[in-house]
Design an enzyme around this catalytic site. Structure first.
Site, PDB file in Angstrom:
ATOM      1  N   HIS A 134       0.834  -1.207   0.000  1.00 30.89           N
ATOM      2  CA  HIS A 134       0.000   0.000   0.000  1.00 30.89           C
ATOM      3  C   HIS A 134       0.861   1.245   0.000  1.00 30.89           C
ATOM      4  O   HIS A 134       1.927   1.265   0.600  1.00 30.89           O
ATOM      5  CB  HIS A 134      -0.928   0.020   1.229  1.00 30.89           C
ATOM      6  CG  HIS A 134      -2.131   0.871   0.992  1.00 30.89           C
ATOM      7  ND1 HIS A 134      -2.119   2.226   1.174  1.00 30.89           N
ATOM      8  CD2 HIS A 134      -3.364   0.560   0.536  1.00 30.89           C
ATOM      9  CE1 HIS A 134      -3.305   2.709   0.845  1.00 30.89           C
ATOM     10  NE2 HIS A 134      -4.078   1.728   0.453  1.00 30.89           N
ATOM     11  N   ASP A 142      -7.940  -5.403  -0.738  1.00 35.00           N
ATOM     12  CA  ASP A 142      -8.420  -6.274  -1.810  1.00 35.00           C
ATOM     13  C   ASP A 142      -8.155  -7.753  -1.559  1.00 35.00           C
ATOM     14  O   ASP A 142      -8.714  -8.597  -2.259  1.00 35.00           O
ATOM     15  CB  ASP A 142      -7.783  -5.853  -3.150  1.00 35.00           C
ATOM     16  CG  ASP A 142      -8.292  -4.492  -3.569  1.00 35.00           C
ATOM     17  OD1 ASP A 142      -9.511  -4.302  -3.528  1.00 35.00           O
ATOM     18  OD2 ASP A 142      -7.473  -3.621  -3.910  1.00 35.00           O
TER      19      ASP A 142
HETATM   20  C1  LIG Z   1      -0.556  -0.818  -3.910  1.00 30.25           C
HETATM   21  C2  LIG Z   1       0.643  -0.473  -4.764  1.00 30.25           C
HETATM   22  C3  LIG Z   1       0.150  -0.069  -6.165  1.00 30.25           C
HETATM   23  C4  LIG Z   1       1.400   0.689  -4.131  1.00 30.25           C
HETATM   24  O1  LIG Z   1       2.350   1.120  -5.061  1.00 30.25           O
HETATM   25  P1  LIG Z   1       3.589   2.044  -4.672  1.00 30.25           P
HETATM   26  O2  LIG Z   1       3.324   2.814  -3.460  1.00 30.25           O
HETATM   27  O3  LIG Z   1       3.942   2.779  -5.923  1.00 30.25           O
HETATM   28  O4  LIG Z   1       4.716   1.002  -4.294  1.00 30.25           O
HETATM   29  P2  LIG Z   1       5.719   0.277  -5.294  1.00 30.25           P
HETATM   30  O5  LIG Z   1       4.966  -0.426  -6.362  1.00 30.25           O
HETATM   31  O6  LIG Z   1       6.757   1.271  -5.724  1.00 30.25           O
HETATM   32  O7  LIG Z   1       6.344  -0.794  -4.311  1.00 30.25           O
HETATM   33  C5  LIG Z   1       7.441  -0.535  -3.425  1.00 30.25           C
HETATM   34  C6  LIG Z   1       8.308  -1.799  -3.395  1.00 30.25           C
HETATM   35  O8  LIG Z   1       7.556  -2.891  -2.859  1.00 30.25           O
HETATM   36  C7  LIG Z   1       7.378  -3.905  -3.841  1.00 30.25           C
HETATM   37  N1  LIG Z   1       5.975  -4.312  -3.828  1.00 30.25           N
HETATM   38  C8  LIG Z   1       4.907  -3.501  -3.575  1.00 30.25           C
HETATM   39  N2  LIG Z   1       3.773  -4.213  -3.671  1.00 30.25           N
HETATM   40  C9  LIG Z   1       4.129  -5.466  -3.980  1.00 30.25           C
HETATM   41  C10 LIG Z   1       3.399  -6.640  -4.220  1.00 30.25           C
HETATM   42  N3  LIG Z   1       2.064  -6.637  -4.155  1.00 30.25           N
HETATM   43  N4  LIG Z   1       4.062  -7.774  -4.507  1.00 30.25           N
HETATM   44  C11 LIG Z   1       5.415  -7.782  -4.588  1.00 30.25           C
HETATM   45  N5  LIG Z   1       6.157  -6.686  -4.379  1.00 30.25           N
HETATM   46  C12 LIG Z   1       5.528  -5.540  -4.078  1.00 30.25           C
HETATM   47  C13 LIG Z   1       7.704  -3.252  -5.179  1.00 30.25           C
HETATM   48  O9  LIG Z   1       8.154  -4.178  -6.122  1.00 30.25           O
HETATM   49  C14 LIG Z   1       8.746  -2.247  -4.776  1.00 30.25           C
HETATM   50  O10 LIG Z   1       9.970  -2.924  -4.625  1.00 30.25           O
HETATM   51  P3  LIG Z   1      11.352  -2.208  -5.046  1.00 30.25           P
HETATM   52  O11 LIG Z   1      11.437  -1.000  -4.149  1.00 30.25           O
HETATM   53  O12 LIG Z   1      12.364  -3.254  -4.800  1.00 30.25           O
HETATM   54  O13 LIG Z   1      11.186  -1.823  -6.488  1.00 30.25           O
HETATM   55  C15 LIG Z   1       1.582  -1.684  -4.876  1.00 30.25           C
HETATM   56  O14 LIG Z   1       1.892  -2.158  -3.571  1.00 30.25           O
HETATM   57  C16 LIG Z   1       0.997  -2.815  -5.711  1.00 30.25           C
HETATM   58  O15 LIG Z   1       1.163  -2.793  -6.939  1.00 30.25           O
HETATM   59  N6  LIG Z   1       0.297  -3.792  -5.093  1.00 30.25           N
HETATM   60  C17 LIG Z   1      -0.353  -4.838  -5.849  1.00 30.25           C
HETATM   61  C18 LIG Z   1      -1.665  -4.341  -6.433  1.00 30.25           C
HETATM   62  C19 LIG Z   1      -2.724  -4.130  -5.381  1.00 30.25           C
HETATM   63  O16 LIG Z   1      -2.933  -4.967  -4.522  1.00 30.25           O
HETATM   64  N7  LIG Z   1      -3.413  -3.005  -5.496  1.00 30.25           N
HETATM   65  C20 LIG Z   1      -4.491  -2.658  -4.580  1.00 30.25           C
HETATM   66  C21 LIG Z   1      -4.129  -1.448  -3.781  1.00 30.25           C
HETATM   67  S1  LIG Z   1      -5.258  -1.169  -2.468  1.00 30.25           S
END
Ligand SMILES: CC(C)(COP(=O)(O)OP(=O)(O)OC[C@H]1O[C@@H](n2cnc3c(N)ncnc32)[C@H](O)[C@@H]1OP(=O)(O)O)[C@@H](O)C(=O)NCCC(=O)NCCS
Length: 385
Positions: free
Chosen positions: A258, A315
């Site tokens: 998140h 979710d």
């Molecule tokens: C929610 C979300 C979009 C937040 O995005 P964000 O704040 O931009 O965070 P990031 O995507 O940059 O993630 C930060 C780090 O954690 C990792 N990470 C975050 N969520 C992850 C996941 N669900 N699975 C694996 N790794 C994850 C990323 O790969 C990143 O690693 P890095 O720093 O080595 O590159 C992201 O956690 C995600 O894509 N989750 C999966 C989709 C999801 O469940 N969405 C519903 C949101 S309520």
């Protein structure tokens, strides 16, 4: 010019009185009230709270519920539009089409007064479940089931979806799902809706923007992906191997992580408890156990690899709740939208009430040149209409 903040992380874009998140303590409040304290209320009361700014008294709640019940029928024209949809699409695509059509039929389409928007709001809150349930049935060759005014918002949705009344537990959990999904500060879809509203475009257009944004797999679309993942992992014991394989391939695991919460999302524990209750009531712990195993495996692998734990978000266990409620995966994001519509409307109305067009800046950087001889549009990508 300042550096851009990718993804607008931690940027305070506006002020709101609709909800607040404490990402460090894991606290979520709707209009100053802890979300946990709203769970025993009907969804109608929470919808009123978000849209009107205060909890309704007994008479106000009765009047609002009666209005929503009266507005539930979708109308034959909207059902006919759903009948023309491509049935392989997700329910979100059908919802977007139906709401767009509904807007054509509203003589006050461009009237952004509070009075007109409250009327449109009741129509939208009431009709979202009808449209989604009707699409689901039409897509499998069944006739839509008309709404039942004797049932709550949650019970009526399951009734229209299945054609039979849900159990008391199922109805209660559906209501709680709508409440927990209703609002979440400046999430991507609420922000997107507000941007559209800030141009003084109409409420339907702003809500369609919200639908389009919620659909993405990094936002509400994750709920559908979670349901598919639970199906893909045939037995709970395979969960850890599944997680390790995804991590090895640098793939994200849907329903985890998140932007705002540095600890457990307060809604996750509630959904987990609801999933367990449903699992026990059905005498089938498989999906719940698969979920728990995925959660434990991700926590372990992440803590070992990055020294930072990663938690399930809203979710994850809601997707498992939907499995126990027999909600098809392609409906999952649209069911999320049934709850979220009240939050979107509240955000749009707050934006209209004190508007300034949302128009940030971008820092210009010189683009890299495409390699020579690369066609602008590859033949594979041509759009066939
Ligand atoms: C929610 C979300 C979009 C937040 O995005 P964000 O704040 O931009 O965070 P990031 O995507 O940059 O993630 C930060 C780090 O954690 C990792 N990470 C975050 N969520 C992850 C996941 N669900 N699975 C694996 N790794 C994850 C990323 O790969 C990143 O690693 P890095 O720093 O080595 O590159 C992201 O956690 C995600 O894509 N989750 C999966 C989709 C999801 O469940 N969405 C519903 C949101 S309520």
């Amino acid at each position: 010019m300042e550096e851009a903040k990718k993804g607008l992380e931690n940027i305070i874009a506006l002020e709101t009185s609709i909800s607040s998140i404490d990402g460090v303590k894991g606290v979520l409040k709707y209009r100053g009230i802890l979300v946990n304290d709203l769970l025993d209320m009907p969804y109608d009361a929470v919808s009123y709270l978000l849209i009107r700014g205060k909890l309704p008294d007994k008479n106000e709640l009765a009047a609002y519920s009666a209005l929503l019940k009266e507005r539930r029928p979708a109308g034959e024209n909207v059902l006919n539009v759903l009948r023309t949809c491509n049935f392989n699409i997700e329910a979100m695509d059908a919802l977007r089409t139906a709401i767009s059509y509904m807007s054509h039929c509203d003589p006050d389409l461009s009237d952004n007064s509070e009075e007109a928007n409250l009327r449109k709001a009741a129509n939208l809150v009431a009709k979202f479940p009808t449209i989604i349930a009707a699409f689901s049935r039409i897509a499998i060759g069944k006739e839509p089931v008309p709404p039942n005014p004797a049932l709550s918002h949650g019970a009526n949705f399951l009734y229209m979806l299945r054609g039979s009344k849900p159990t008391e537990l199922e109805a209660e959990i559906m209501e709680k799902d709508f409440i927990l999904s209703a609002e979440h500060e400046l999430n991507a879809s609420s922000f997107a809706s507000r941007i559209t509203a800030s141009t003084l475009s109409d409420l339907y257009s702003a809500i369609i923007t919200g639908i389009c944004t919620l659909k993405g797999p990094l936002h509400g679309g994750a709920r559908m992906a979670v349901m598919d993942m639970i199906d893909e992992i045939a037995v709970p014991e395979d969960s850890e191997a599944y997680v390790l394989e995804k991590m090895a391939n640098n793939e994200k695991i849907m329903g985890f992580g998140h932007r705002v919460y540095l600890t457990q999302d307060p809604r996750t524990g509630i959904f987990k408890k609801l999933a367990k209750e449903l699992a026990e009531s059905r005498g089938n712990m498989k999906w719940y156990e698969t979920g728990e195993n995925i959660e434990n495996a991700i926590f372990k692998v992440f803590t070992e690899k990055t020294h930072k734990p990663i938690y399930p978000n809203v979710d994850f266990y809601s997707g498992i709740v939907y499995k126990y409620l027999d909600i098809p995966p392609r409906l999952a994001t649209a069911v999320f939208a049934i709850g979220r519509i009240s939050g979107w409307i509240a955000h749009c109305m707050e934006q209209y009430s004190d508007n300034r067009v949302i128009r940030p800046r971008a820092k210009y950087v010189k683009a890299g040149q495409p390699p020579e001889n690369e066609p602008l549009l590859s033949p594979k990508k041509k759009i066939v209409v």
